[in-house]
Design an enzyme around this catalytic site. Structure first.
Site, PDB file in Angstrom:
ATOM      1  N   ASP A  67     -16.226  44.369   0.716  1.00 15.00           N
ATOM      2  CA  ASP A  67     -15.386  45.485   1.154  1.00 15.00           C
ATOM      3  C   ASP A  67     -14.293  44.990   2.088  1.00 15.00           C
ATOM      4  O   ASP A  67     -14.323  43.846   2.555  1.00 15.00           O
ATOM      5  CB  ASP A  67     -16.226  46.605   1.797  1.00 15.00           C
ATOM      6  N   ASN A 136     -26.286  54.743   8.684  1.00 16.84           N
ATOM      7  CA  ASN A 136     -26.419  55.906   7.795  1.00 16.84           C
ATOM      8  C   ASN A 136     -26.842  55.499   6.381  1.00 16.84           C
ATOM      9  O   ASN A 136     -26.833  56.318   5.473  1.00 16.84           O
ATOM     10  CB  ASN A 136     -25.107  56.715   7.754  1.00 16.84           C
ATOM     11  N   HIS A 138     -25.356  53.193   4.471  1.00 23.86           N
ATOM     12  CA  HIS A 138     -24.301  52.789   3.540  1.00 23.86           C
ATOM     13  C   HIS A 138     -24.511  51.354   3.076  1.00 23.86           C
ATOM     14  O   HIS A 138     -25.109  50.537   3.754  1.00 23.86           O
ATOM     15  CB  HIS A 138     -22.896  53.037   4.092  1.00 23.86           C
ATOM     16  N   GLU A 143     -20.731  55.307   1.121  1.00 23.14           N
ATOM     17  CA  GLU A 143     -21.304  56.193   2.128  1.00 23.14           C
ATOM     18  C   GLU A 143     -22.355  57.125   1.498  1.00 23.14           C
ATOM     19  O   GLU A 143     -22.397  57.272   0.273  1.00 23.14           O
ATOM     20  CB  GLU A 143     -20.182  57.037   2.748  1.00 23.14           C
TER      21      GLU A 143
HETATM   22  C1  GLP Z   1     -19.944  47.402   7.745  1.00 24.51           C
HETATM   23  C2  GLP Z   1     -19.819  46.737   6.412  1.00 24.51           C
HETATM   24  C3  GLP Z   1     -21.146  46.670   5.730  1.00 24.51           C
HETATM   25  C4  GLP Z   1     -22.179  46.108   6.676  1.00 24.51           C
HETATM   26  C5  GLP Z   1     -22.292  46.990   7.887  1.00 24.51           C
HETATM   27  C6  GLP Z   1     -23.334  46.542   8.898  1.00 24.51           C
HETATM   28  O1  GLP Z   1     -20.044  48.762   7.638  1.00 24.51           O
HETATM   29  N1  GLP Z   1     -18.899  47.393   5.558  1.00 24.51           N
HETATM   30  O2  GLP Z   1     -21.021  45.879   4.582  1.00 24.51           O
HETATM   31  O3  GLP Z   1     -23.378  46.022   6.039  1.00 24.51           O
HETATM   32  O4  GLP Z   1     -21.042  46.949   8.487  1.00 24.51           O
HETATM   33  O5  GLP Z   1     -22.757  46.476  10.163  1.00 24.51           O
HETATM   34  P1  GLP Z   1     -23.431  45.907  11.452  1.00 24.51           P
HETATM   35  O6  GLP Z   1     -24.039  44.611  11.092  1.00 24.51           O
HETATM   36  O7  GLP Z   1     -22.299  45.744  12.428  1.00 24.51           O
HETATM   37  O8  GLP Z   1     -24.425  46.897  11.899  1.00 24.51           O
END
Ligand code: GLP
Length: 249
Positions: A67, A136, A138, A143
């Site tokens: 992403d 959440n 995702h 989402e």
């Molecule tokens: C973002 C990315 C996701 C990732 C998530 C986890 O939202 N788009 O691919 O899995 O962060 O984030 P964190 O590790 O900061 O909790």
């Protein structure tokens, strides 16, 4: 599903980095979809250390991602490209010709998504996809409520997800509202998936995703049906998956 639970976040990072390095050693031209987020920062630190020790080479690794924010210049300090390049692929010397990351700066995003997926397909598909978990549920930036049949596309980020990205921006207003994400269809085409999580804040969503029903309300839950999944967690995040009480709750 294979679950590895380390004592703490540092142990989670060592375990995840060692899984990834072993996969690259077994197939030096491994096609990897790299991810971003706070969870993976210590994992990339460990991978850089393993590279510096000569344990793993990134010379032939084919690099993709999952992403990217839409509308940010690709060299913006908070872009996912910069995250992956600065924290991992640059320092370990991955070859530019082997790197294809989503470009969220293009206005013709449909064309970008189409080209990106065509390049992954031409490369032979993803061997190992890495990801964290949003609080959440995702997956990438898919989402809650996203169809399991979703494809790579432009999405609007939820408030909760934007808040989760705040550590990487000066203020919430600076966090982009839109992003490109691979769809769930494409994510689960990877030959194997490694999900990383650490900290108590991820425990409830991991319990919902992996002990609850498979539902589009929790995008990660689709992975319950996925044949080659490894979860690498720390004790706080993994506690519900290990206790019978939680399963019965
Ligand atoms: C973002 C990315 C996701 C990732 C998530 C986890 O939202 N788009 O691919 O899995 O962060 O984030 P964190 O590790 O900061 O909790």
């Amino acid at each position: 599903m294979k679950i590895i639970v380390a004592e703490d976040a540092a142990g989670m990072a060592r375990a995840a980095a060692s899984c990834i390095a072993n996969r690259i050693r077994a197939k030096p031209d491994l096609r990897v979809a790299w991810c971003t987020g706070r969870t993976v920062i210590p994992v990339y630190n460990e991978l850089r250390a393993l590279h510096a020790e000569g344990v793993v080479s990134f010379d032939q690794v084919r690099c993709f991602d999952i992403d990217e924010y839409a509308g940010l210049p690709s060299d913006h300090p908070s872009s996912f490209r910069r995250f992956i390049m600065d924290r991992l692929l640059g320092p370990v010397g991955a070859r530019p010709e082997n790197i294809r990351l989503l470009d969220g700066s293009r206005s013709d995003w449909q064309e970008e998504c189409r080209e990106f997926e065509a390049e992954i397909e031409a490369a032979g598909g993803i061997d190992l996809l890495l990801n964290g978990v949003g609080t959440n549920g995702h997956l990438g930036f898919n989402e809650p409520g996203t169809s399991f049949a979703s494809r790579t596309r432009l999405v609007e980020l939820t408030e909760e997800t934007r808040l989760g990205q705040l550590p990487f921006f000066p203020s919430l207003d600076d966090v982009p509202r839109y992003a490109l994400t691979r769809g769930i269809t494409e994510i689960i085409q990877a030959r194997s998936i490694l999900i990383m999580a650490s900290g108590v804040s991820k425990a409830p969503i991991l319990a919902r995703a992996f002990l609850g029903p498979v539902t589009e309300e929790v995008p990660c839950s689709v992975l319950q049906r996925y044949p080659d999944l490894t979860l690498v967690l720390d004790a706080e995040a993994g506690a519900p998956l290990l206790t019978k009480e939680a399963r019965d709750a």
